[in-house]
Design a protein around this motif. Structure first.
Motif, short mmCIF file in Angstrom:
data_model
loop_
_atom_site.label_atom_id
_atom_site.label_comp_id
_atom_site.label_asym_id
_atom_site.label_seq_id
_atom_site.Cartn_x
_atom_site.Cartn_y
_atom_site.Cartn_z
N THR A 1 0.83 -1.20 0.00
CA THR A 1 0.00 0.00 0.00
C THR A 1 0.87 1.25 0.00
O THR A 1 0.63 2.20 -0.77
N ALA A 2 1.88 1.25 0.85
CA ALA A 2 2.79 2.39 0.90
C ALA A 2 3.51 2.58 -0.43
O ALA A 2 3.67 3.71 -0.93
N ALA A 3 3.94 1.48 -1.03
CA ALA A 3 4.62 1.56 -2.33
C ALA A 3 3.70 2.10 -3.41
O ALA A 3 4.12 2.90 -4.27
N LEU A 4 2.43 1.70 -3.37
CA LEU A 4 1.46 2.18 -4.36
C LEU A 4 1.22 3.68 -4.21
O LEU A 4 1.07 4.41 -5.20
N ILE A 5 1.17 4.16 -2.96
CA ILE A 5 1.00 5.59 -2.71
C ILE A 5 2.14 6.38 -3.34
O ILE A 5 1.92 7.38 -4.04
N VAL A 6 3.36 5.92 -3.14
CA VAL A 6 4.53 6.59 -3.71
C VAL A 6 4.48 6.52 -5.24
O VAL A 6 4.77 7.50 -5.94
N PHE A 7 4.09 5.37 -5.79
CA PHE A 7 4.02 5.17 -7.24
C PHE A 7 3.02 6.11 -7.89
O PHE A 7 3.28 6.68 -8.96
N LEU A 8 1.86 6.32 -7.24
CA LEU A 8 0.81 7.13 -7.85
C LEU A 8 1.03 8.63 -7.66
O LEU A 8 0.69 9.43 -8.54
N ALA B 1 4.73 12.27 -0.58
CA ALA B 1 4.11 10.95 -0.68
C ALA B 1 4.92 9.92 0.09
O ALA B 1 4.36 9.02 0.74
N ILE B 2 6.24 10.03 0.02
CA ILE B 2 7.10 9.09 0.75
C ILE B 2 6.87 9.22 2.25
O ILE B 2 6.75 8.22 2.97
N THR B 3 6.79 10.46 2.73
CA THR B 3 6.54 10.69 4.16
C THR B 3 5.18 10.14 4.57
O THR B 3 5.04 9.46 5.59
N PHE C 1 1.75 6.04 7.09
CA PHE C 1 0.62 5.11 6.92
C PHE C 1 1.04 3.70 7.32
O PHE C 1 0.36 3.02 8.09
N MET C 2 2.17 3.25 6.78
CA MET C 2 2.63 1.89 7.05
C MET C 2 2.94 1.70 8.53
O MET C 2 2.60 0.66 9.12
N LEU C 3 3.55 2.68 9.17
CA LEU C 3 3.89 2.57 10.58
C LEU C 3 2.65 2.54 11.46
O LEU C 3 2.51 1.69 12.34
#
Length: 402
Positions: free
Chosen positions: A366-373, A379-381, A386-388
């Motif tokens: 999910t975190a990777a998809l957020i950064v990708f989109l 977005a990275i922050t 989100f993941m944490l």
């Protein structure tokens, strides 16, 4: 986004579900179960996501026949829309009836809609992922007659939207004239009943006149027992779509003779050759021993799954409304993530401890998809936070899973 009245009506659907929840509180009756409702809506998500990927092919097929094979060009006028409304409803009746009386269509295109053992507005959203592809075949004669694609999609959408409100027990009987002409909650409750007298009855979409004309009408008498004769017993919407096809495939393999195998596919559900016992009638429901499938995790996990489900539902709405903006690879990535998420959340609702590690992997994805989109430093922050946050929440929610 391509014009789709069903998708545009999503806010209306959830507003009416909200009213039904209020009805549940006021009347102090059990209308919704969280696990079942999430499963129902997840099947709806699966259906809309797959339709976003290949639904355009069905529409293209209709448009092709309209452009190159139509025998007339019917103008956009009030009378043509009225005629189209009647014909769409008639085609829906025959597709719906065929989906009950042809085993192949039942297991691939429709059984998912009947799997819920509850009856509320969330059941209306429970649709098979492959249903739309088969349904379009029944509507192609309308293109041949000369009804343009836009008019067809508009009327077909209205026809489906109408069918949403009839999935409720909150409305009992309506005036006799209305019950005679139109499909109503009472008529459609019969259709969802697994009682032998109710099976394969009341196939109407909007107008009940078709069932009365073609001999498939049944009045509601005793309260139906909802669901299918062989309960699916899963909250996983992906598996709910797959398991009927697997069962049908196994039945074909176990049936001797080429022609008998074809009959398994194209005869009514429950058919088998005489040497294997002949046609299996649906058994009467023993209300004394009947119990609904109702496995669920402890409350902390339910809360976690519910919040994740709302996030996935929101992301799905975003995907459906903006899918026209993405290339095919991005569409497939987003659709795959949605399907994975609803399957994973369904499995967690089944209290299956061995799938707990997979949820941590899904949170990372999910975190990777957020950064990708989004593709930005912010977005990275956000993705990391989100993941944490949800990783810690899920860790504590999963500690009591048996």
């Amino acid at each position: 986004m391509d014009f789709n009245p069903v998708i545009l009506s999503i806010p209306l659907y959830f507003t009416l579900i909200g009213f039904e929840l209020i009805y549940q509180l006021v009347k102090k009756v059990k209308v919704y179960r969280t696990n079942d409702a999430i499963s129902n809506i997840s099947c709806g998500i699966s259906s809309q996501v797959t339709n976003a990927l290949w639904g355009v092919l069905s529409i293209a097929m209709y448009q092709y026949i309209y452009e190159y094979w139509s025998i007339a060009t019917i103008p956009n006028a009030w009378w043509s829309y009225l005629l189209l409304f009647l014909l769409v409803d008639l085609m829906y009746y025959w597709f719906h009836r065929a989906s009950h009386e042809i085993n192949f269509l039942w297991n691939t295109a429709h059984v998912v809609h009947h799997q819920s053992e509850d009856y509320n507005l969330s059941v209306a959203l429970r649709q098979a992922s492959f249903g739309g592809a088969f349904a379009m075949v029944f509507y192609l004669p309308l293109a041949l007659l000369g009804f343009n694609t836009y008019a067809f999609l508009t009327v077909k959408g209205i026809n489906l939207i109408y069918q949403f409100w009839i999935h409720t027990e909150a409305i009992e009987k309506l005036p006799r004239w209305f019950e005679y002409v139109f499909n109503t909650p009472s008529h459609h409750r019969v259709h969802h009943g697994r009682n032998p007298k109710y099976i394969d009855k009341n196939h109407a979409g909007t107008l009940m006149i078709w069932d009365r004309m073609f001999g498939t009408f049944q009045q509601e008498e005793e309260k139906p027992t909802y669901g299918v004769t062989k309960p699916t017993n899963t909250w996983n919407p992906v598996w709910a779509n797959v398991v009927p096809i697997v069962d049908m495939t196994n039945q074909v393999k176990a049936t001797p003779g080429f022609w008998n195998k074809l009959k398994v596919l194209f005869y009514k559900p429950g058919w088998q050759p005489i040497e294997l016992g002949g046609y299996q009638m649906a058994p009467e429901v023993d209300k004394q021993t009947y119990r609904k499938f109702d496995v669920h995790p402890h409350m902390p996990m339910i809360r976690y799954v519910f919040v994740q489900f709302v996030l996935v539902l929101s992301f799905t709405a975003y995907f459906l409304f903006t899918s026209g903006n993405y290339d095919v690879y991005t569409k497939l990535t987003m659709a795959g993530f949605i399907m994975w998420s609803i399957a994973q959340l369904g499995i967690l609702m089944e209290n299956r401890k061995n799938w707990i590690p997979m949820e941590f992997i899904r949170l990372v994805a999910t975190a990777a998809l957020i950064v990708f989109l989004i593709e930005s430093a912010m977005a990275i922050t956000f993705a990391g936070g989100f993941m944490l946050l949800f990783g810690i929440w899920f860790y504590f929610a999963s500690r009591k899973t048996k």
